[in-house]
Write an enzyme that holds these catalytic residues in place. Structure first.
Site, PDB file in Angstrom:
ATOM      1  N   HIS A 184       0.798  -1.241   0.000  1.00 32.50           N
ATOM      2  CA  HIS A 184       0.000   0.000   0.000  1.00 32.50           C
ATOM      3  C   HIS A 184       0.822   1.279   0.000  1.00 32.50           C
ATOM      4  O   HIS A 184       0.266   2.368   0.058  1.00 32.50           O
ATOM      5  CB  HIS A 184      -0.947   0.018   1.207  1.00 32.50           C
ATOM      6  CG  HIS A 184      -0.238   0.144   2.526  1.00 32.50           C
ATOM      7  ND1 HIS A 184       0.292  -0.927   3.181  1.00 32.50           N
ATOM      8  CD2 HIS A 184       0.037   1.226   3.290  1.00 32.50           C
ATOM      9  CE1 HIS A 184       0.854  -0.522   4.307  1.00 32.50           C
ATOM     10  NE2 HIS A 184       0.718   0.789   4.401  1.00 32.50           N
TER      11      HIS A 184
HETATM   12  N1  UDP Z   1      -2.275  -5.900   9.465  1.00 31.49           N
HETATM   13  C1  UDP Z   1      -3.588  -6.259   9.812  1.00 31.49           C
HETATM   14  N2  UDP Z   1      -4.456  -6.601   8.802  1.00 31.49           N
HETATM   15  C2  UDP Z   1      -4.091  -6.608   7.478  1.00 31.49           C
HETATM   16  C3  UDP Z   1      -2.755  -6.226   7.154  1.00 31.49           C
HETATM   17  C4  UDP Z   1      -1.880  -5.862   8.165  1.00 31.49           C
HETATM   18  O1  UDP Z   1      -3.948  -6.283  10.992  1.00 31.49           O
HETATM   19  O2  UDP Z   1      -4.927  -6.935   6.627  1.00 31.49           O
HETATM   20  C5  UDP Z   1      -1.372  -5.488  10.559  1.00 31.49           C
HETATM   21  C6  UDP Z   1       0.000  -6.141  10.551  1.00 31.49           C
HETATM   22  O3  UDP Z   1       0.028  -7.281  11.382  1.00 31.49           O
HETATM   23  C7  UDP Z   1       0.910  -5.046  11.100  1.00 31.49           C
HETATM   24  C8  UDP Z   1       0.196  -3.761  10.753  1.00 31.49           C
HETATM   25  O4  UDP Z   1      -1.123  -4.113  10.375  1.00 31.49           O
HETATM   26  O5  UDP Z   1       0.995  -5.113  12.509  1.00 31.49           O
HETATM   27  C9  UDP Z   1       0.909  -3.063   9.620  1.00 31.49           C
HETATM   28  O6  UDP Z   1       0.149  -2.009   9.199  1.00 31.49           O
HETATM   29  P1  UDP Z   1       0.456  -1.217   7.843  1.00 31.49           P
HETATM   30  O7  UDP Z   1       1.096  -2.121   6.873  1.00 31.49           O
HETATM   31  O8  UDP Z   1      -0.840  -0.570   7.474  1.00 31.49           O
HETATM   32  O9  UDP Z   1       1.422  -0.059   8.306  1.00 31.49           O
HETATM   33  P2  UDP Z   1       3.012   0.090   8.388  1.00 31.49           P
HETATM   34  O10 UDP Z   1       3.517  -0.967   9.315  1.00 31.49           O
HETATM   35  O11 UDP Z   1       3.560  -0.014   7.014  1.00 31.49           O
HETATM   36  O12 UDP Z   1       3.209   1.455   8.959  1.00 31.49           O
END
Ligand code: UDP
Length: 365
Positions: free
Chosen positions: A205
């Protein structure tokens, strides 16, 4: 001592859970939650509050959808009102999203001390909005909590005073350790008709992967290549979904026979799916860390990472040329009998939030 904990997005909610619990166990701490509303749907917000047993936020700023500039402006105005009413001693912000920087700035302008959890991470790529948010939030913070040694070095290089910086480990891993067994009890993969290690999970994303037609077409090509070797389970982030529609690419993805498209999953379902996967393909920051802890092979679709420990100690590999050969090799290797990885990063032990609580109390004096 009053601390206001700011959250706005999915990863913030997960990281808040261990912090809120640790703060609640300190009798001297009065801990409140402010939700900016940056992510505000059932699947991206409410389900996390339910599963993580977080109370309803004390304030929801209900910011409008919009670009980062519009949302920052909206948060500044609304959060300032909350601060004027509550006069907290500390404002805690997490990670690297628009809400993180906007609330840190609003607090600093009021002379309220800022705590940054997940400070010091640097990808070296200032084109990324997250990198700008990290640098600016760290510059505004009085207490900076770091997940890995590279973070300490980055802050030192930027001239942040050493006494403000604390290497405490990783609250995302605190949550993972706490919720892993609950996730294992769910029948997530059975409900999807999957067996362990028979599939690859994909989450993508980041703006540079999904915001232009060219980059999104490259992503689809990657998914198609992987799907020839393994079933791909793809819980689609709302940003990615919107761009698939915008560029008319949804049909192409839906037509791939070995790809299963799902909506964003709840935390426990996602943990279950990730833990049983042969490999994960992602551009998420948190997922790079979770797969490192769980020792699941992870292919990160980015030229750089702000979390280098996932490369040196963990299971993470960066891929910036999406050649079919290298992807094929990765998928085949990940399906081999379990490779031995090095030990888990130091201080990723489930107690980071408690360390943070103690350090804030000591700094409060
Ligand atoms: N996650 C979730 N559901 C999903 C995809 C990811 O709960 O369908 C969780 C994943 O376990 C992680 C977090 O969301 O802890 C990551 O979020 P995201 O990728 O949106 O943000 P980033 O870590 O890149 O800031």
């Amino acid at each position: 001592m009053k601390i206001m904990n700011v959250v706005g997005t999915r990863p913030n909610f997960i990281k808040l859970a261990p912090l809120y619990r640790a703060f609640s166990s300190e009798p001297e701490m009065c801990s409140k939650i402010v939700h900016t509303g940056q992510h505000n749907s059932l699947s991206m917000s409410d389900v996390f509050f339910q599963q993580l047993a977080l109370p309803q936020p004390d304030y929801n700023l209900c910011i409008k959808a919009g670009n980062a500039t519009q949302q920052t402006a909206d948060i500044l105005v609304k959060f300032e009102r909350v601060l004027a009413k509550e006069r907290p001693d500390w404002v805690l912000v997490i990670g690297d999203v628009t809400s993180t920087l906007a609330c840190a700035l609003a607090a600093a302008q009021q002379g309220i001390r800022v705590v940054h959890v997940e400070a010091g991470l640097r990808s070296g790529d200032r084109q990324m909005p997250e990198e700008r948010n990290r640098i600016l939030t760290d510059a505004l913070s009085e207490l900076l909590f770091v997940t890995e040694p590279a973070g300490v070095q980055n802050l030192q290089r930027e001239g942040i005073a050493a006494h403000k910086v604390h290497w405490v480990g990783n609250v995302l891993i605190d949550a993972l350790i706490q919720y892993r067994s609950q996730a294992a009890e769910l029948n997530t993969i059975e409900h999807l008709g999957l067996s362990g290690k028979s599939y690859v999970v994909c989450t993508l994303h980041r703006p540079f992967n999904v915001d232009t037609e060219t980059s999104l077409r490259n992503v689809l090509e990657l998914i198609e290549t992987v799907s020839v070797l393994k079933t791909v389970i793809f819980p689609v982030h709302p940003r990615t979904q919107a761009n698939l529609l915008k560029f008319g690419l949804e049909g192409q993805l839906m037509a791939m026979p070995n790809v299963r498209l799902l909506g964003p999953l709840s935390y426990l379902d996602f943990l279950n799916l990730m833990e049983n996967a042969a490999a994960v393909i992602t551009d998420s920051g948190g997922v790079q860390e979770e797969t490192t802890y769980l020792q699941i092979p992870c292919l990160t679709v980015r030229p750089s990472t702000e979390r280098p420990i996932t490369l040196t100690l963990g299971t993470n590999q960066l891929i910036d040329d999406l050649s079919k050969q290298s992807i094929g090799q990765f998928i085949r290797e990940s399906s081999d009998s379990k490779k031995a990885y090095k030990s888990s990063p130091v201080l990723w032990d489930g107690r980071s939030a408690n360390r943070i609580a103690k350090i804030i109390l000591a700094a409060h004096g």
